[in-house]
Design a protein around this motif. Sequence first.
Motif, PDB file in Angstrom:
ATOM      1  N   PHE A  57       0.839  -1.102  -0.071  1.00  0.00           N
ATOM      2  CA  PHE A  57      -0.180  -0.043   0.088  1.00  0.00           C
ATOM      3  C   PHE A  57       0.906   1.362  -0.096  1.00  0.00           C
ATOM      4  O   PHE A  57       0.731   2.316  -0.962  1.00  0.00           O
ATOM      5  CB  PHE A  57      -0.988  -0.127   1.188  1.00  0.00           C
ATOM      6  N   SER A  58       1.949   1.146   0.868  1.00  0.00           N
ATOM      7  CA  SER A  58       2.903   2.374   0.865  1.00  0.00           C
ATOM      8  C   SER A  58       3.803   2.631  -0.474  1.00  0.00           C
ATOM      9  O   SER A  58       3.598   3.765  -0.955  1.00  0.00           O
ATOM     10  CB  SER A  58       4.003   2.085   2.011  1.00  0.00           C
ATOM     11  N   PHE A  59       4.017   1.487  -1.170  1.00  0.00           N
ATOM     12  CA  PHE A  59       4.690   1.777  -2.462  1.00  0.00           C
ATOM     13  C   PHE A  59       3.719   2.318  -3.371  1.00  0.00           C
ATOM     14  O   PHE A  59       4.096   3.139  -4.326  1.00  0.00           O
ATOM     15  CB  PHE A  59       5.223   0.304  -2.730  1.00  0.00           C
ATOM     16  N   GLU A  60       2.631   1.944  -3.294  1.00  0.00           N
ATOM     17  CA  GLU A  60       1.430   2.443  -4.290  1.00  0.00           C
ATOM     18  C   GLU A  60       1.268   3.936  -4.184  1.00  0.00           C
ATOM     19  O   GLU A  60       0.990   4.886  -4.954  1.00  0.00           O
ATOM     20  CB  GLU A  60       0.291   1.652  -4.348  1.00  0.00           C
ATOM     21  N   ALA A  68      14.159  11.129  -1.196  1.00  0.00           N
ATOM     22  CA  ALA A  68      13.046   9.966  -1.449  1.00  0.00           C
ATOM     23  C   ALA A  68      14.006   8.557  -1.985  1.00  0.00           C
ATOM     24  O   ALA A  68      13.786   7.575  -1.725  1.00  0.00           O
ATOM     25  CB  ALA A  68      11.811  10.386  -2.204  1.00  0.00           C
ATOM     26  N   ARG A  69      14.615   9.008  -2.794  1.00  0.00           N
ATOM     27  CA  ARG A  69      15.342   8.290  -3.460  1.00  0.00           C
ATOM     28  C   ARG A  69      16.333   7.233  -2.685  1.00  0.00           C
ATOM     29  O   ARG A  69      16.564   5.994  -2.455  1.00  0.00           O
ATOM     30  CB  ARG A  69      16.281   8.829  -4.749  1.00  0.00           C
ATOM     31  N   THR A  70      16.939   8.122  -1.769  1.00  0.00           N
ATOM     32  CA  THR A  70      18.019   7.757  -0.758  1.00  0.00           C
ATOM     33  C   THR A  70      17.295   6.802   0.061  1.00  0.00           C
ATOM     34  O   THR A  70      17.569   5.343   0.388  1.00  0.00           O
ATOM     35  CB  THR A  70      18.510   8.767   0.111  1.00  0.00           C
ATOM     36  N   LYS A  71      15.837   7.069   0.580  1.00  0.00           N
ATOM     37  CA  LYS A  71      15.062   6.164   1.540  1.00  0.00           C
ATOM     38  C   LYS A  71      14.606   4.761   0.611  1.00  0.00           C
ATOM     39  O   LYS A  71      14.651   3.925   1.274  1.00  0.00           O
ATOM     40  CB  LYS A  71      13.687   6.881   1.798  1.00  0.00           C
ATOM     41  N   GLU A  90      17.439   2.486   0.729  1.00  0.00           N
ATOM     42  CA  GLU A  90      17.555   1.816   1.999  1.00  0.00           C
ATOM     43  C   GLU A  90      16.537   0.677   1.934  1.00  0.00           C
ATOM     44  O   GLU A  90      16.801  -0.268   2.275  1.00  0.00           O
ATOM     45  CB  GLU A  90      17.329   2.861   2.894  1.00  0.00           C
ATOM     46  N   ILE A  91      15.218   0.915   1.412  1.00  0.00           N
ATOM     47  CA  ILE A  91      14.408  -0.101   1.622  1.00  0.00           C
ATOM     48  C   ILE A  91      14.749  -1.429   0.770  1.00  0.00           C
ATOM     49  O   ILE A  91      14.473  -2.420   1.005  1.00  0.00           O
ATOM     50  CB  ILE A  91      12.911   0.621   1.210  1.00  0.00           C
ATOM     51  N   GLN A  92      15.469  -0.919  -0.542  1.00  0.00           N
ATOM     52  CA  GLN A  92      15.836  -2.091  -1.472  1.00  0.00           C
ATOM     53  C   GLN A  92      16.812  -2.794  -0.659  1.00  0.00           C
ATOM     54  O   GLN A  92      16.580  -4.021  -0.757  1.00  0.00           O
ATOM     55  CB  GLN A  92      16.277  -1.286  -2.824  1.00  0.00           C
ATOM     56  N   LEU A  93      17.488  -2.413  -0.073  1.00  0.00           N
ATOM     57  CA  LEU A  93      18.601  -3.173   0.629  1.00  0.00           C
ATOM     58  C   LEU A  93      18.244  -3.948   1.773  1.00  0.00           C
ATOM     59  O   LEU A  93      18.496  -5.016   1.909  1.00  0.00           O
ATOM     60  CB  LEU A  93      19.628  -1.970   1.176  1.00  0.00           C
ATOM     61  N   ARG A  94      17.328  -3.327   2.418  1.00  0.00           N
ATOM     62  CA  ARG A  94      16.471  -4.315   3.466  1.00  0.00           C
ATOM     63  C   ARG A  94      15.830  -5.319   3.200  1.00  0.00           C
ATOM     64  O   ARG A  94      15.695  -6.309   3.558  1.00  0.00           O
ATOM     65  CB  ARG A  94      15.402  -3.390   4.520  1.00  0.00           C
ATOM     66  N   LEU A  95      15.104  -4.866   1.764  1.00  0.00           N
ATOM     67  CA  LEU A  95      14.388  -6.117   1.223  1.00  0.00           C
ATOM     68  C   LEU A  95      15.150  -7.132   0.742  1.00  0.00           C
ATOM     69  O   LEU A  95      15.004  -8.359   0.741  1.00  0.00           O
ATOM     70  CB  LEU A  95      13.582  -5.783   0.204  1.00  0.00           C
ATOM     71  N   ALA A  96      16.424  -6.784   0.213  1.00  0.00           N
ATOM     72  CA  ALA A  96      17.047  -7.570  -0.250  1.00  0.00           C
ATOM     73  C   ALA A  96      18.028  -8.597   0.950  1.00  0.00           C
ATOM     74  O   ALA A  96      18.005  -9.838   0.845  1.00  0.00           O
ATOM     75  CB  ALA A  96      18.509  -7.200  -1.114  1.00  0.00           C
ATOM     76  N   ASP A  97      18.152  -7.937   2.119  1.00  0.00           N
ATOM     77  CA  ASP A  97      18.564  -8.499   3.451  1.00  0.00           C
ATOM     78  C   ASP A  97      17.417  -9.558   3.561  1.00  0.00           C
ATOM     79  O   ASP A  97      17.757 -10.821   4.170  1.00  0.00           O
ATOM     80  CB  ASP A  97      18.841  -7.877   4.473  1.00  0.00           C
TER      81      ASP A  97
END
Length: 189
Positions: free
Chosen positions: A87-90, A170-173, A176-183
């Motif tokens: 929902f947040s991504f949308e 926003a790109r930086t955040k 960070e989310i992309q890295l956490r999802l990869a983790d």
Amino acid sequence: MSKRCGLSFDCGAMMQQPGLDPGNCPNYRTCGSVGSADEELEFIWGENHETIRLTRLEAAIRMLKSRGCSQNLDSLEINNLISEIQFSFEAVKERLGQFENAYIAPIGSEVHSYSVKRGKKVYLYNKLAAREKIFGAAERVKVIHLSNNDDPRNIEARLGVERRNQLTQARTKLKEIQLRLADALDLLE
């Protein structure tokens, strides 16, 4: 000497008969004859005494799920969290739409004010400036003059700098989310 279950099960819990002694369990011989972990055995299971075929591992999983307070994706709130993230991504994608036709200042550019003295009067002007020649169509320049504070060019250029700053943050955040999802993916392997 009391008899013990060959699979170390609680016979009363497995058969859903509290207080059932292993010696009185209908699976006592089956459990005691267990060979390898992947050997399939015939068990009498549950209060209906249904006959099922399971390996030692499958029997252990079944027993633990029935009496080991097994959790799942809902009880650990993972499904809810994934829904909230989607929902947040949308919502982020929707909000990014406001930048589609807006001016976004290039990285490294800023709006500056400067004064010009003409006669006895001092006039305040603004410019969009960069360290390198990045502005212009045919001939590149470092500065675009934006006129006075109330001029739409000045107002829009300042908003463009704000938009750029919002988007880079926003790109930086998002990175960070992309890295956490990869983790998280690595943890689930």
